[in-house]
Design a protein around this motif. Structure first.
Motif, PDB file in Angstrom:
ATOM      1  N   ASP A  82       4.768   6.866  -4.015  1.00  0.00           N
ATOM      2  CA  ASP A  82       6.160   5.821  -3.626  1.00  0.00           C
ATOM      3  C   ASP A  82       6.200   5.125  -2.351  1.00  0.00           C
ATOM      4  N   ARG A  83       4.592   5.093  -1.397  1.00  0.00           N
ATOM      5  CA  ARG A  83       4.740   4.076  -0.196  1.00  0.00           C
ATOM      6  C   ARG A  83       3.992   2.384  -0.600  1.00  0.00           C
ATOM      7  N   LYS A  84       4.180   2.075  -0.409  1.00  0.00           N
ATOM      8  CA  LYS A  84       3.190   0.811   0.332  1.00  0.00           C
ATOM      9  C   LYS A  84       2.338   1.359   0.700  1.00  0.00           C
ATOM     10  N   ILE A  85       1.266   0.629  -0.059  1.00  0.00           N
ATOM     11  CA  ILE A  85      -0.006   1.122   0.646  1.00  0.00           C
ATOM     12  C   ILE A  85      -1.017   0.584   1.563  1.00  0.00           C
ATOM     13  N   THR A  86       0.003  -1.178   2.322  1.00  0.00           N
ATOM     14  CA  THR A  86      -0.081  -1.511   3.286  1.00  0.00           C
ATOM     15  C   THR A  86      -0.799  -0.580   4.454  1.00  0.00           C
ATOM     16  N   GLU A  87      -0.389   0.308   5.065  1.00  0.00           N
ATOM     17  CA  GLU A  87      -1.148   1.172   6.294  1.00  0.00           C
ATOM     18  C   GLU A  87      -2.229   2.216   5.943  1.00  0.00           C
ATOM     19  N   TYR A  88      -2.235   2.202   4.392  1.00  0.00           N
ATOM     20  CA  TYR A  88      -3.239   3.602   3.364  1.00  0.00           C
ATOM     21  C   TYR A  88      -4.372   2.879   3.726  1.00  0.00           C
ATOM     22  N   MET A  89      -4.643   1.712   3.704  1.00  0.00           N
ATOM     23  CA  MET A  89      -5.474   0.934   3.644  1.00  0.00           C
ATOM     24  C   MET A  89      -7.408   1.301   4.271  1.00  0.00           C
ATOM     25  N   PRO A  90      -8.504   1.555   2.993  1.00  0.00           N
ATOM     26  CA  PRO A  90      -9.832   2.145   3.767  1.00  0.00           C
ATOM     27  C   PRO A  90      -9.446   1.350   5.768  1.00  0.00           C
ATOM     28  N   GLN A  91     -10.013   2.237   6.510  1.00  0.00           N
ATOM     29  CA  GLN A  91     -10.952   1.876   7.678  1.00  0.00           C
ATOM     30  C   GLN A  91     -11.909   2.617   8.158  1.00  0.00           C
ATOM     31  N   GLY A  92     -12.640   1.872   9.145  1.00  0.00           N
ATOM     32  CA  GLY A  92     -14.026   2.119   9.459  1.00  0.00           C
ATOM     33  C   GLY A  92     -14.722   0.835   9.252  1.00  0.00           C
ATOM     34  N   PRO A  93     -16.275   1.548  10.202  1.00  0.00           N
ATOM     35  CA  PRO A  93     -17.498   0.260  10.169  1.00  0.00           C
ATOM     36  C   PRO A  93     -17.436  -0.751   8.336  1.00  0.00           C
ATOM     37  N   TYR A  94     -17.581   0.377   7.468  1.00  0.00           N
ATOM     38  CA  TYR A  94     -17.659  -0.023   6.433  1.00  0.00           C
ATOM     39  C   TYR A  94     -16.663  -0.129   5.143  1.00  0.00           C
ATOM     40  N   SER A  95     -15.769  -0.491   5.470  1.00  0.00           N
ATOM     41  CA  SER A  95     -14.350  -0.185   5.023  1.00  0.00           C
ATOM     42  C   SER A  95     -14.004  -1.270   4.114  1.00  0.00           C
ATOM     43  N   LYS A  96     -14.654  -2.648   4.466  1.00  0.00           N
ATOM     44  CA  LYS A  96     -14.077  -4.109   3.946  1.00  0.00           C
ATOM     45  C   LYS A  96     -15.236  -3.633   2.792  1.00  0.00           C
ATOM     46  N   MET A  97     -15.938  -2.575   2.524  1.00  0.00           N
ATOM     47  CA  MET A  97     -16.784  -2.634   1.165  1.00  0.00           C
ATOM     48  C   MET A  97     -16.125  -2.614  -0.022  1.00  0.00           C
ATOM     49  N   VAL A  98     -15.272  -1.132   0.930  1.00  0.00           N
ATOM     50  CA  VAL A  98     -14.808  -0.242  -0.242  1.00  0.00           C
ATOM     51  C   VAL A  98     -13.506  -0.985  -0.760  1.00  0.00           C
ATOM     52  N   GLU A  99     -12.810  -1.646   0.223  1.00  0.00           N
ATOM     53  CA  GLU A  99     -11.558  -2.504   0.433  1.00  0.00           C
ATOM     54  C   GLU A  99     -12.064  -3.405  -1.128  1.00  0.00           C
ATOM     55  N   LYS A 100     -13.002  -4.114  -0.888  1.00  0.00           N
ATOM     56  CA  LYS A 100     -12.882  -5.270  -1.960  1.00  0.00           C
ATOM     57  C   LYS A 100     -13.138  -4.402  -3.335  1.00  0.00           C
ATOM     58  N   MET A 101     -14.119  -3.349  -2.822  1.00  0.00           N
ATOM     59  CA  MET A 101     -14.208  -2.790  -4.654  1.00  0.00           C
ATOM     60  C   MET A 101     -12.320  -2.303  -5.518  1.00  0.00           C
ATOM     61  N   MET A 102     -11.864  -1.417  -4.789  1.00  0.00           N
ATOM     62  CA  MET A 102     -10.576  -1.842  -4.688  1.00  0.00           C
ATOM     63  C   MET A 102     -10.139  -2.830  -5.341  1.00  0.00           C
TER      64      MET A 102
END
Length: 408
Positions: free
Chosen positions: A172-192
């Motif tokens: 029940d929370r917005k996922i904005t601040e819980y998106m992947p973080q770290g050096p390779y986070s863009k790759m994981v975020e892109k898949m999601m």
């Protein structure tokens, strides 16, 4: 001596106004467990060491006798082992949930509606994970189908440098601040992000929506880890054993520890699981010559995450009646046995996530019954005894190795 652990995942809780200011353990009618508490040893145990997230992975490692500070390597590799995935030392694994996100907004503005997609069936889920594999699978990245909403991603030569959030922690929370973080986070975020467009109109989800069920409209990647190396349970305690669970994580811990993993038909991990079947399977293992059985019951934890107050109480009552009651009848023929009942961690209904406070335990031995001075088993009765096991992984040593319970 025969040894059985009954692990009610997330069973401990806080007192709630909706339960007459009682905890679910206090509220539940559990005559079998309460009787054991009156004639056994009660206390509190800290299963999650300071500095380690209060997940079922670390907590169950601790209960099973393994120091999480030494053996904890992440949740997903334990699940991968249970799924039969052959991991290389260079592999990094991730839990991949099929979740329900809200419609309409940009991806990062969506809300986490359900971490389990209405507990999607395994058959439906495997169709969706196969679609995800077709889109995102490479020579280094592979998606594997698990049970219900719980799946696995393996990244060969991958990185552990992530900050990823369990989806059950952000209901029940917005996922904005819980998106992947770290050096390779863009790759994981892109898949999601891309998974939402792939899954939202998939025939499986359109059919689920037509039935009034929530769609599994996104993957959620978390729980990174590497292949674990547990010492053998048999080498540690010189006994043979089995683990019974509907959850890949617990099966994986057992397999890594050299225990047999027993599947039970109808075991779902929720309040509708085959409680009786699990107890009967445990007795079958004991009758076949096994010394030790670890019976894991996920239902209280799921109810805690979903804020299902009545179902959490009901799940404890079903554990008492169908699991503990059945075990006690089946064990009567043995000259001696010990049974331990405890949660791995609290999953408070008011928070809908895990916490790391100590949890209540009870140990009962047929030939060494004592007057505990307690009326029953709950968080407060256990705390009153003054017994506190600060290093949770040592409790299994006491359960198996102590000659007399009074020495605890």
């Amino acid at each position: 001596m025969k040894y059985i652990v009954v692990l009610g995942d997330g069973m401990a809780d806080y007192r709630m106004p909706e339960l007459d200011n009682l905890t679910p353990l206090e509220k539940a009618k559990k005559p079998n467990i309460d009787k054991l508490a009156q004639k056994g040893r009660l206390g509190m145990v800290k299963t999650v060491p300071d500095g380690i997230p209060p997940g079922s992975d670390a907590a169950n490692l601790s209960v099973m006798g393994y120091n999480p500070k030494i053996y904890y390597s992440g949740r997903s590799p334990l699940e991968a082992v249970s799924m039969g995935i052959q991991l290389k030392d260079t592999d990094v694994t991730f839990r991949c949930n099929l979740v329900t996100l809200s419609d309409g907004e940009e991806y990062s503005e969506k809300t986490m509606i359900d971490y389990s997609s209405d507990e999607i069936s395994t058959k439906e889920a495997h169709e969706l994970i196969a679609e995800i594999q077709r889109h995102f699978g490479t020579s280094d990245i592979t998606f594997f189908g698990g049970i219900s909403y719980r799946h696995c991603m393996v990244w060969n030569n991958g990185s552990l440098e992530f900050k990823l959030t369990p989806p059950h922690d952000i209901l029940d929370r917005k996922i904005t601040e819980y998106m992947p973080q770290g050096p390779y986070s863009k790759m994981v975020e892109k898949m999601m992000v891309e998974s939402y467009n792939i899954l939202k109109d998939h025939p499986v989800n359109l059919e689920r929506i037509a039935k009034g069920l929530r769609p599994a409209n996104s993957i959620w990647i978390w729980g990174e880890g590497k292949k674990p190396a547990l010492s053998s349970f048999n080498d540690k305690y010189k006994i043979t054993g089995s683990v019974i669970s509907a959850v890949d994580l617990i099966k994986g811990i057992g397999i890594c520890a050299g225990l047999d993993s027993i599947d039970v038909e109808g075991a779902t991990g929720n309040v509708h699981t085959n409680f009786l079947g699990k107890a009967e399977a445990a007795l079958k293992e004991i009758d076949s010559g096994k010394d030790f059985v670890y019976v894991h019951l996920e239902a209280p934890d799921e109810c805690g995450h979903r804020h299902e107050i009545e179902n959490k109480v009901k799940s404890i009552e079903l554990i008492d009646e169908l699991v503990v009651g059945t075990l006690l009848k089946g064990l009567e023929k043995y000259p001696d046995y010990r049974i331990m009942v405890l949660p791995d961690h609290p999953t408070p209904l008011s928070l809908r996530t895990h916490t790391s406070e100590p949890v209540p335990f009870l140990i009962y031995q047929k030939s060494d019954q004592i007057d505990s001075g307690s009326n029953g088993y709950d968080e407060f009765q256990a705390a009153k005894t003054g017994i506190m096991v600060d290093e949770g992984y040592t409790l299994m040593d006491s359960f198996i190795k102590l000659k007399n319970l009074s020495d605890l």
